[in-house]
Design a protein around this motif. Structure first.
Motif, PDB file in Angstrom:
ATOM      1  N   VAL A 202      -1.128  -1.208  -4.373  1.00  0.00           N
ATOM      2  CA  VAL A 202      -2.328  -0.381  -4.233  1.00  0.00           C
ATOM      3  C   VAL A 202      -1.867   1.047  -3.949  1.00  0.00           C
ATOM      4  O   VAL A 202      -1.145   1.285  -2.977  1.00  0.00           O
ATOM      5  CB  VAL A 202      -3.243  -0.865  -3.088  1.00  0.00           C
ATOM      6  N   LEU A 203      -2.265   1.982  -4.794  1.00  0.00           N
ATOM      7  CA  LEU A 203      -1.908   3.385  -4.606  1.00  0.00           C
ATOM      8  C   LEU A 203      -3.011   4.081  -3.820  1.00  0.00           C
ATOM      9  O   LEU A 203      -4.196   3.925  -4.131  1.00  0.00           O
ATOM     10  CB  LEU A 203      -1.716   4.078  -5.951  1.00  0.00           C
ATOM     11  N   ALA A 204      -2.617   4.866  -2.824  1.00  0.00           N
ATOM     12  CA  ALA A 204      -3.600   5.544  -1.965  1.00  0.00           C
ATOM     13  C   ALA A 204      -4.150   6.788  -2.656  1.00  0.00           C
ATOM     14  O   ALA A 204      -4.026   7.919  -2.163  1.00  0.00           O
ATOM     15  CB  ALA A 204      -2.973   5.892  -0.625  1.00  0.00           C
ATOM     16  N   ALA A 205      -4.747   6.583  -3.808  1.00  0.00           N
ATOM     17  CA  ALA A 205      -5.392   7.657  -4.574  1.00  0.00           C
ATOM     18  C   ALA A 205      -6.453   7.012  -5.441  1.00  0.00           C
ATOM     19  O   ALA A 205      -6.138   6.109  -6.214  1.00  0.00           O
ATOM     20  CB  ALA A 205      -4.379   8.416  -5.429  1.00  0.00           C
TER      21      ALA A 205
ATOM     22  N   LEU B 105       0.860  -1.181   0.000  1.00  0.00           N
ATOM     23  CA  LEU B 105       0.000   0.000   0.000  1.00  0.00           C
ATOM     24  C   LEU B 105       0.900   1.235   0.000  1.00  0.00           C
ATOM     25  O   LEU B 105       1.659   1.455   0.946  1.00  0.00           O
ATOM     26  CB  LEU B 105      -0.914  -0.009   1.225  1.00  0.00           C
ATOM     27  N   VAL B 106       0.827   2.017  -1.061  1.00  0.00           N
ATOM     28  CA  VAL B 106       1.719   3.159  -1.251  1.00  0.00           C
ATOM     29  C   VAL B 106       0.968   4.447  -0.950  1.00  0.00           C
ATOM     30  O   VAL B 106      -0.075   4.719  -1.548  1.00  0.00           O
ATOM     31  CB  VAL B 106       2.266   3.208  -2.692  1.00  0.00           C
ATOM     32  N   ALA B 107       1.499   5.241  -0.009  1.00  0.00           N
ATOM     33  CA  ALA B 107       0.819   6.466   0.399  1.00  0.00           C
ATOM     34  C   ALA B 107       1.792   7.644   0.457  1.00  0.00           C
ATOM     35  O   ALA B 107       3.000   7.489   0.259  1.00  0.00           O
ATOM     36  CB  ALA B 107       0.131   6.260   1.751  1.00  0.00           C
ATOM     37  N   PHE B 108       1.245   8.800   0.745  1.00  0.00           N
ATOM     38  CA  PHE B 108       1.989  10.052   0.675  1.00  0.00           C
ATOM     39  C   PHE B 108       2.977  10.221   1.832  1.00  0.00           C
ATOM     40  O   PHE B 108       4.097  10.671   1.652  1.00  0.00           O
ATOM     41  CB  PHE B 108       0.993  11.214   0.679  1.00  0.00           C
ATOM     42  N   GLY B 109       2.544   9.875   3.036  1.00  0.00           N
ATOM     43  CA  GLY B 109       3.372  10.075   4.218  1.00  0.00           C
ATOM     44  C   GLY B 109       3.041  11.373   4.922  1.00  0.00           C
ATOM     45  O   GLY B 109       2.393  12.259   4.363  1.00  0.00           O
TER      46      GLY B 109
END
Length: 328
Positions: free
Chosen positions: A110-113, A11-15
């Motif tokens: 999975v992109l957090a957008a 899960l890839v997110a902005f931070g």
């Protein structure tokens, strides 16, 4: 026994910063390569300071990952769900390094957008690619990533937002509730970027479905969190300018739904709960703000559906068409 097609979910997110000392190093990561004045940086830093220097994004994203892992197990898919951030801990490179060390070779990304743009899709993939290259250059086994398809119209994503909209509507005074307009907000992006990606179309598709599910015929899409040089064209209208104009035209009340965000993080908390809320009080416009999807169970359904679709596509053991680490 056939080997499972994937070993984990990424899960890839902005931070986001986790304390006052993190704010400026975090902003330096976010703004690297961009020309932003020191005054503007300090202005944004103050937004974070108003909330103790802690962005809720990290804890909420970790909560989404835990909930997704449990939901996948309910479907008999036992995959660990790991979080990698673009701009703060846990950094993507650190997460991919740990995944490689623990034997993960193929992951579902999975992109957090929910809606696709450069900054909300391709840039994330570029960051993953860079992290993949970094870990292989450091001598670790590669981790290939196959990304889920679009899910901005998934019934779970729609239902989660619609429920939050209905709850927000109920907080408005009884006499203005019937005349309330549902106004969706999303992060503004430069118009040239918007012309290259389906961002606006994705947003309008999500918004139309949520409005229908929440029982609204009267709705609009506006933008927030604009950055960059004032002379550069970005998507409009700005949320506060829109509210000013519409209030002058007789708008009685508004429900704001941040459809372009997945967590109640600082941009949502400041731009809507502080700035827009203060503006609405100033002009006498009753306002309610719907929560983002956060860890709503129906939103977790949407993420699960997207992951399971990829899992099932390759469950037969067919070779995965994975691009080399140096390509997106």
């Amino acid at each position: 026994m056939r080997k499972p097609p994937f070993d984990a979910v990424l899960l890839v997110a902005f931070g986001g910063p986790q304390g006052p000392d993190d704010i400026r190093p975090f902003l330096a990561n976010v703004l690297r390569g961009r020309r932003v004045s020191a005054e503007r940086i300090e202005e944004v830093a103050h937004h974070y300071e108003m909330f103790g220097g802690v962005s809720p994004l990290t804890e909420l994203t970790l909560g989404q990952a835990r909930a997704l892992e449990l939901r996948l197990r309910e479907h008999e898919v036992a995959l660990p769900v790991l979080v990698g951030m673009r701009n703060w801990h846990p950094y993507l490179t650190d997460t991919l390094t740990d995944m490689s060390r623990h034997g993960v070779r193929r992951a579902i990304g999975v992109l957090a957008a929910a809606q696709r743009s450069y900054s909300g899709c391709l840039q994330y993939k570029e960051n993953v690619r860079d992290a993949q290259q970094a870990i292989t250059q450091a001598g670790h086994a590669p981790v290939d990533v196959v990304y889920v398809a679009d899910w901005h119209e998934d019934p779970g994503f729609v239902a989660a937002n619609a429920e939050h909209v209905r709850r927000a509507l109920e907080t408005l005074p009884d006499d203005v509730r019937p005349g309330a307009r549902l106004v969706f907000t999303a992060h503004s992006i430069p118009i040239p970027m918007a012309a290259q990606y389906p961002y606006e179309a994705n947003l309008r598709a999500s918004a139309a479905l949520v409005a229908r599910a929440a029982g609204f015929d009267d709705w609009a899409l506006v933008y927030q969190s604009r950055s960059g040089r004032p002379e550069d064209p970005w998507l409009e209208p700005d949320v506060c300018e829109y509210l000013r104009v519409q209030h002058e035209k007789g708008l009685q009340a508004v429900v704001l739904c941040p459809i372009g965000f997945l967590c109640d993080h600082i941009e949502v908390l400041f731009d809507l709960d502080v700035e827009a809320a203060a503006f609405c009080r100033e002009i006498g416009l009753p306002m309610a703000r719907a929560s983002t999807v956060n860890v709503h169970p129906r939103f977790i359904d949407a993420l699960s559906n997207a992951v399971l679709a990829v899992w099932r596509r390759y469950e037969s053991g067919l070779p995965l068409p994975v691009a080399p680490a140096g390509r997106v």
